[in-house]
Design a protein around this motif. Structure first.
Motif, PDB file in Angstrom:
ATOM      1  N   THR A  73       0.861  -1.171   0.000  1.00 11.09           N
ATOM      2  CA  THR A  73       0.000   0.000   0.000  1.00 11.09           C
ATOM      3  C   THR A  73       0.899   1.222   0.000  1.00 11.09           C
ATOM      4  OG1 THR A  73      -1.715  -1.177   1.214  1.00 11.09           O
ATOM      5  CG2 THR A  73      -1.833   1.232   1.213  1.00 11.09           C
ATOM      6  N   LEU A  74       0.736   2.032  -1.012  1.00  9.50           N
ATOM      7  CA  LEU A  74       1.530   3.242  -1.163  1.00  9.50           C
ATOM      8  C   LEU A  74       0.686   4.430  -0.722  1.00  9.50           C
ATOM      9  CD1 LEU A  74       2.889   2.510  -4.748  1.00  9.50           C
ATOM     10  CD2 LEU A  74       4.077   2.112  -2.569  1.00  9.50           C
ATOM     11  N   THR A  75       1.244   5.256   0.123  1.00 10.19           N
ATOM     12  CA  THR A  75       0.589   6.504   0.508  1.00 10.19           C
ATOM     13  C   THR A  75       1.282   7.623  -0.249  1.00 10.19           C
ATOM     14  OG1 THR A  75       0.110   5.619   2.702  1.00 10.19           O
ATOM     15  CG2 THR A  75      -0.036   8.019   2.422  1.00 10.19           C
ATOM     16  N   LEU A  76       0.504   8.347  -1.040  1.00  8.33           N
ATOM     17  CA  LEU A  76       1.056   9.448  -1.823  1.00  8.33           C
ATOM     18  C   LEU A  76       1.269  10.664  -0.939  1.00  8.33           C
ATOM     19  CD1 LEU A  76      -1.222   9.107  -4.985  1.00  8.33           C
ATOM     20  CD2 LEU A  76       0.973   8.006  -4.515  1.00  8.33           C
ATOM     21  N   GLN A  77       2.013  11.636  -1.424  1.00  7.27           N
ATOM     22  CA  GLN A  77       2.297  12.851  -0.663  1.00  7.27           C
ATOM     23  C   GLN A  77       1.015  13.585  -0.256  1.00  7.27           C
ATOM     24  OE1 GLN A  77       5.153  13.510   0.584  1.00  7.27           O
ATOM     25  NE2 GLN A  77       6.527  12.293  -0.659  1.00  7.27           N
ATOM     26  N   ASP A  78      -0.053  13.471  -1.057  1.00  9.22           N
ATOM     27  CA  ASP A  78      -1.313  14.147  -0.724  1.00  9.22           C
ATOM     28  C   ASP A  78      -2.222  13.316   0.173  1.00  9.22           C
ATOM     29  OD1 ASP A  78      -2.398  12.215  -2.394  1.00  9.22           O
ATOM     30  OD2 ASP A  78      -3.168  13.631  -3.878  1.00  9.22           O
ATOM     31  N   GLY A  79      -1.762  12.130   0.597  1.00 11.35           N
ATOM     32  CA  GLY A  79      -2.529  11.274   1.492  1.00 11.35           C
ATOM     33  C   GLY A  79      -3.346  10.193   0.800  1.00 11.35           C
ATOM     34  N   ALA A  80      -3.517  10.270  -0.502  1.00 11.68           N
ATOM     35  CA  ALA A  80      -4.239   9.227  -1.243  1.00 11.68           C
ATOM     36  C   ALA A  80      -3.440   7.929  -1.189  1.00 11.68           C
ATOM     37  CB  ALA A  80      -4.445   9.668  -2.692  1.00 11.68           C
ATOM     38  N   THR A  81      -4.099   6.803  -1.392  1.00 11.44           N
ATOM     39  CA  THR A  81      -3.401   5.517  -1.347  1.00 11.44           C
ATOM     40  C   THR A  81      -3.615   4.730  -2.632  1.00 11.44           C
ATOM     41  OG1 THR A  81      -5.255   4.401  -0.269  1.00 11.44           O
ATOM     42  CG2 THR A  81      -3.545   5.329   1.172  1.00 11.44           C
ATOM     43  N   ILE A  82      -2.618   3.925  -2.943  1.00 10.13           N
ATOM     44  CA  ILE A  82      -2.651   3.003  -4.072  1.00 10.13           C
ATOM     45  C   ILE A  82      -2.269   1.641  -3.516  1.00 10.13           C
ATOM     46  CG2 ILE A  82      -1.608   2.362  -6.282  1.00 10.13           C
ATOM     47  CD1 ILE A  82      -0.953   5.327  -6.721  1.00 10.13           C
ATOM     48  N   THR A  83      -3.039   0.621  -3.875  1.00 15.53           N
ATOM     49  CA  THR A  83      -2.726  -0.740  -3.457  1.00 15.53           C
ATOM     50  C   THR A  83      -2.302  -1.531  -4.682  1.00 15.53           C
ATOM     51  OG1 THR A  83      -4.388  -0.587  -1.720  1.00 15.53           O
ATOM     52  CG2 THR A  83      -3.597  -2.784  -2.263  1.00 15.53           C
ATOM     53  N   GLU A  84      -1.181  -2.238  -4.554  1.00 12.16           N
ATOM     54  CA  GLU A  84      -0.630  -2.996  -5.673  1.00 12.16           C
ATOM     55  C   GLU A  84      -0.299  -4.412  -5.213  1.00 12.16           C
ATOM     56  OE1 GLU A  84       1.525   0.736  -7.933  1.00 12.16           O
ATOM     57  OE2 GLU A  84       2.713  -0.434  -6.512  1.00 12.16           O
ATOM     58  N   ARG A  85      -0.486  -5.370  -6.113  1.00 13.64           N
ATOM     59  CA  ARG A  85      -0.191  -6.772  -5.823  1.00 13.64           C
ATOM     60  C   ARG A  85       1.006  -7.202  -6.659  1.00 13.64           C
ATOM     61  NH1 ARG A  85      -1.706 -11.186  -8.494  1.00 13.64           N
ATOM     62  NH2 ARG A  85      -3.270 -10.004  -9.649  1.00 13.64           N
ATOM     63  N   LEU A  86       2.002  -7.770  -6.000  1.00  7.49           N
ATOM     64  CA  LEU A  86       3.183  -8.304  -6.674  1.00  7.49           C
ATOM     65  C   LEU A  86       2.770  -9.574  -7.407  1.00  7.49           C
ATOM     66  CD1 LEU A  86       6.297  -7.983  -6.987  1.00  7.49           C
ATOM     67  CD2 LEU A  86       6.514  -9.473  -4.995  1.00  7.49           C
ATOM     68  N   THR A  87       2.991  -9.615  -8.710  1.00  4.52           N
ATOM     69  CA  THR A  87       2.581 -10.777  -9.500  1.00  4.52           C
ATOM     70  C   THR A  87       3.752 -11.647  -9.934  1.00  4.52           C
ATOM     71  OG1 THR A  87       2.588  -9.453 -11.539  1.00  4.52           O
ATOM     72  CG2 THR A  87       0.489  -9.642 -10.349  1.00  4.52           C
ATOM     73  N   ASN A  88       4.952 -11.105  -9.903  1.00  9.80           N
ATOM     74  CA  ASN A  88       6.149 -11.868 -10.269  1.00  9.80           C
ATOM     75  C   ASN A  88       7.352 -11.154  -9.683  1.00  9.80           C
ATOM     76  OD1 ASN A  88       8.582 -12.558 -11.807  1.00  9.80           O
ATOM     77  ND2 ASN A  88       7.207 -13.691 -13.149  1.00  9.80           N
ATOM     78  N   TYR A  89       8.256 -11.908  -9.090  1.00  6.72           N
ATOM     79  CA  TYR A  89       9.491 -11.321  -8.555  1.00  6.72           C
ATOM     80  C   TYR A  89      10.639 -12.253  -8.888  1.00  6.72           C
ATOM     81  CZ  TYR A  89      12.763  -8.917  -5.547  1.00  6.72           C
ATOM     82  OH  TYR A  89      13.846  -8.200  -5.087  1.00  6.72           O
ATOM     83  N   ASN A  90      11.664 -11.723  -9.568  1.00  8.69           N
ATOM     84  CA  ASN A  90      12.816 -12.520  -9.958  1.00  8.69           C
ATOM     85  C   ASN A  90      14.076 -11.731  -9.610  1.00  8.69           C
ATOM     86  OD1 ASN A  90      14.999 -13.660 -11.446  1.00  8.69           O
ATOM     87  ND2 ASN A  90      13.551 -14.598 -12.867  1.00  8.69           N
ATOM     88  N   ALA A  91      14.627 -11.997  -8.437  1.00  6.81           N
ATOM     89  CA  ALA A  91      15.818 -11.272  -7.979  1.00  6.81           C
ATOM     90  C   ALA A  91      17.006 -11.549  -8.881  1.00  6.81           C
ATOM     91  CB  ALA A  91      16.142 -11.635  -6.537  1.00  6.81           C
ATOM     92  N   GLN A  92      17.191 -12.798  -9.278  1.00  4.54           N
ATOM     93  CA  GLN A  92      18.328 -13.137 -10.126  1.00  4.54           C
ATOM     94  C   GLN A  92      18.222 -12.459 -11.492  1.00  4.54           C
ATOM     95  OE1 GLN A  92      18.984 -17.335 -10.570  1.00  4.54           O
ATOM     96  NE2 GLN A  92      20.803 -17.054 -11.825  1.00  4.54           N
ATOM     97  N   GLY A  93      17.030 -12.407 -12.057  1.00  5.58           N
ATOM     98  CA  GLY A  93      16.806 -11.752 -13.343  1.00  5.58           C
ATOM     99  C   GLY A  93      16.624 -10.250 -13.225  1.00  5.58           C
TER     100      GLY A  93
END
Length: 127
Positions: A73-93
């Motif tokens: 959950t990201l809180t923007l500078q103006d207080g609004a929020t954005i929720t994001e779901r991680l769908t793929n994570y590849n540290a090596q790549g």
């Protein structure tokens, strides 16, 4: 190159590649790919940009980031929020993908991938 300079370069790319509202844009799929060269080695860039919960460390519009499992959950500078779901994570790549699940923005079905690639002379390409 220090972390402050890397932060500024990545933040500049994020602002350049940021969401824009296009009045009158017809419904449909819009795909955009942008990249920027960063004068730092890929490991240093990935150490900063590859932290899914670290967007508030380098993106000027983000005041706070909180992660619970694969959702941030990201809180923007103006207080609004954005929720994001991680769908793929590849540290090596050195890439990850995510989808916006809730936001105040005029977008629908937003998905994105952040990728760091090695370039010439120990520099990085952030896509």
């Amino acid at each position: 190159m220090n972390n402050v300079m890397i932060n500024k370069m990545i933040a500049g790319a994020a602002l350049y590649c940021g969401l824009v509202s296009i009045p009158g844009f017809a419904a449909g799929t819009l795909e955009v790919e942008e990249s920027i060269m960063v004068n730092a080695n890929p490991a240093a860039v990935w150490a900063l940009a590859g932290n899914f919960n670290g967007l508030d460390r380098w993106h000027p519009a983000i005041a706070k980031s909180h992660q619970a499992e694969d959702v941030r959950t990201l809180t923007l500078q103006d207080g609004a929020t954005i929720t994001e779901r991680l769908t793929n994570y590849n540290a090596q790549g050195q890439h990850y993908s995510y989808a916006i699940t809730s936001d105040p923005l005029p977008v629908k079905d937003y998905q994105s991938t952040l990728r760091v690639e090695s370039a010439k002379n120990h520099t990085s390409k952030v896509i």
